[in-house]
Design an enzyme around this catalytic site. Structure first.
Site, mmCIF file in Angstrom:
data_model
loop_
_atom_site.group_PDB
_atom_site.id
_atom_site.type_symbol
_atom_site.label_atom_id
_atom_site.label_comp_id
_atom_site.label_asym_id
_atom_site.label_seq_id
_atom_site.Cartn_x
_atom_site.Cartn_y
_atom_site.Cartn_z
ATOM 1 N N ASP A 1 0.830 -1.195 0.000
ATOM 2 C CA ASP A 1 0.000 0.000 0.000
ATOM 3 C C ASP A 1 0.873 1.256 0.000
ATOM 4 O O ASP A 1 1.869 1.344 0.722
ATOM 5 C CB ASP A 1 -0.896 -0.010 1.243
ATOM 6 N N GLU B 1 14.472 -15.717 -0.196
ATOM 7 C CA GLU B 1 14.854 -16.821 0.674
ATOM 8 C C GLU B 1 13.849 -17.971 0.603
ATOM 9 O O GLU B 1 14.153 -19.092 1.026
ATOM 10 C CB GLU B 1 14.963 -16.339 2.124
#
Length: 570
Positions: free
Chosen positions: A223, A276
């Site tokens: 956002d 990751e």
């Protein structure tokens, strides 16, 4: 009625472990408080979403984007977050969230959640600590606090305005009861801006991203991604100073709080965290920035994708659509991202209404663009002022064109029903959007696109829930209900289901070839798999080229495509 070729049942084109699943995904935005209510309290909830997973599976989407579901006072529809690592108890529990994520994944649907990093709510434990702490404390340094101007600090630090109207600064009362410092809030006063120069803020959001990623979230919608970093010099420029610098201020990244270059250091760190995971977590930026600066948000070293709102703000016009599509595909190719396409969301007037407004040929933009939709709302938002039939024809045509484009297609809940914006049917006493309360007579707010969905043609709240709905639903919602459309082959819901099923077969190279039509008001392009999409933006029928008709947004007329219609051919 719209026509389709015989199709095999939909198969998942996007494997759940595919690292590139997002590049051409169909993503369905859910505003959770208005989707489905499982416990009859008038507010949609997590279990309501879980119960509708079969509906989402049948619709044919690849991912759900979940608007904020965190604990919140709803000062801004959930975008005022009390706790970034929990679920609002009115919506459910973390266990409910896990069950929803599992149900979506079992249906082959990815899950994207909203992250709101520019500001917390004023009920967040950090902000409460800041109010109870003295000037210069570590607690206050997590936010943007400044001394005021004037003899006794009685004036705000600058004359900047909030996006929702009024000043962008709010004065606090110090712990000893005296008038105190001011804190910055680009949006509502209940949304204090965080200080992203503070390492503690950065580390905490990394912990939040890891918390949800570990729970199986596949991606994040960021956002106000362009607002985090700020340059707050000792003497702040006035609004007039900023306006005098013109467009160069934005193009060069020199605005005090919009789209500063330093924000990309944050997203590079986020990307390292996302990578990751296997597959890497995805992210898409909500960045209302100059088009020439959008690519950095979408870079592989950053968030990876950014919304482009160009079609959302465009007229229903062939030349504009072709120019916008060409430009955005080129930008995506240069950045290594895939493009995004969107016509409606929780912040704008629904496109089935925008396209049916008087004069919409000249101004079909949404509320955020301050164009036709906002003007209609301010004029009273009367349904009788909308050409509903024309608006729906255009919306169906535009959506079918969008589904044929390479890149990610973002849908907003209810657009698959052809749902219209709710205008004057919401009395002022029942409105919720802070934009309405802070800009009386200037902005009606965004409540009209957030009214709870109609699932049945009758009953309490049209099947939304047993206890009514938190925003009033007009009686004409009955005709748009899922129940009223499921059995009709010519319904908008049936069109979306057919188109999305076919779209899964379009995920070839992210490219298209423009096809000459001989008419300025007809746009056609061919995808690498040989399918052609034709859209007639005019009023005179267009004779289609030879080929098998796969789907059309409106019935053909003696083999020709009528005005305000799209067809796919093989």
């Amino acid at each position: 009625m719209p026509t389709t070729a015989t199709m095999a049942p939909r198969t998942d084109a996007l494997r759940m472990d595919d690292p590139n699943w997002w590049r051409q995904a169909s993503v369905y935005q859910i505003y959770p408080r208005s989707f489905a209510d499982s416990n009859g309290d008038g507010m949609g909830d997590i279990n309501g979403i879980t119960a509708k997973v079969p509906y989402l599976r049948e619709l044919g989407i690849d991912a759900v984007w979940l608007s904020p579901f965190y604990p919140s006072a709803l000062a801004d529809g959930g975008y005022d977050v009390d706790d970034y690592r929990n679920v609002d108890p009115r919506l459910g529990t973390l266990e409910d969230f896990d069950a929803m994520a599992e149900a979506l994944h079992e249906a082959g649907i990815k899950l994207i959640v909203d992250i709101v990093p520019n500001h917390s709510s004023d009920r967040h434990e950090w902000f409460r600590e800041a109010l109870a702490s003295p000037r210069g404390s570590a607690a206050r340094d997590r936010y943007v606090f400044r001394d005021g101007l004037g003899e006794n600090g009685e004036l705000p630090p600058s004359d900047w305005a909030s996006v929702f109207g009024g000043p962008a600064w709010e004065r606090i009362t110090e712990p000893d009861g005296t008038p105190g410092q001011w804190y910055m809030h680009i949006f509502a006063k209940e949304q204090p801006d965080l200080n992203w120069d503070n390492p503690e803020v950065r580390d905490d959001f990394l912990a939040t991203l890891r918390f949800w990623s570990d729970r199986g979230v596949d991606g994040f919608r960021i956002d106000v991604a362009h607002a985090l970093t700020k340059n707050l010099e000792e003497t702040l420029p006035t609004t007039a100073d900023l306006e005098a610098q013109g467009e160069a201020l934005y193009l060069e990244g020199r605005h005090p709080y919009w789209d500063r270059d330093e924000v990309h250091e944050i997203y590079a760190e986020w990307r390292r965290l996302f990578n990751e995971y296997t597959p890497p977590r995805t992210a898409v930026a909500e960045a209302w920035v100059h088009a020439d600066r959008r690519a950095r948000y979408a870079s592989p070293e950053g968030l990876g994708q950014a919304f482009n709102f160009d079609l959302l703000q465009a007229d229903f016009d062939a030349a504009q659509f072709r120019t916008i599509i060409t430009k955005n595909l080129a930008e995506a190719d240069a950045s290594g991202a895939s493009s995004t396409w969107v016509f409606s969301n929780h912040d704008v007037v629904r496109h089935a209404t925008r396209y049916g407004l008087p004069g919409s040929e000249d101004s079909a933009g949404g509320i955020m663009a301050g164009q036709a939709g906002k003007q209609w709302l301010l004029a009273g938002g009367r349904q009788e002022d909308v050409d509903v039939e024309l608006g729906l024809r255009r919306a169906r045509a535009a959506s079918l064109l969008m589904f044929a484009l390479p890149g990610s297609a973002y849908l907003y809940q209810g657009e698959e029903l052809g749902l219209q914006e709710v205008g004057c049917e919401i009395p002022d006493s029942e409105r919720q959007d802070p934009a309405f309360f802070r800009n009386t007579g200037v902005d009606v707010g965004r409540d009209g696109c957030r009214v709870p969905l109609p699932w049945t043609a009758g009953g309490t709240s049209f099947g939304f829930g047993a206890g009514g709905s938190h925003l009033p639903q007009p009686q004409w919602f009955a005709g748009y209900a899922v129940q009223a459309q499921e059995a009709r082959e010519d319904s908008t819901l049936s069109l979306y289901r057919r188109a999305l099923a076919l779209r899964s077969q379009l995920q070839t190279a992210e490219a298209l070839e423009w096809v000459e039509t001989g008419r300025d008001d007809v746009v056609a392009f061919r995808r690498p798999n040989g399918w052609t999409s034709v859209t007639n933006f005019g009023t005179e029928a267009f004779e289609l080229p030879a080929g098998e008709l796969l789907v059309s947004s409106s019935p053909l007329e003696a083999g020709s495509l009528p005005g305000a219609a799209t067809a796919w051919l093989r």
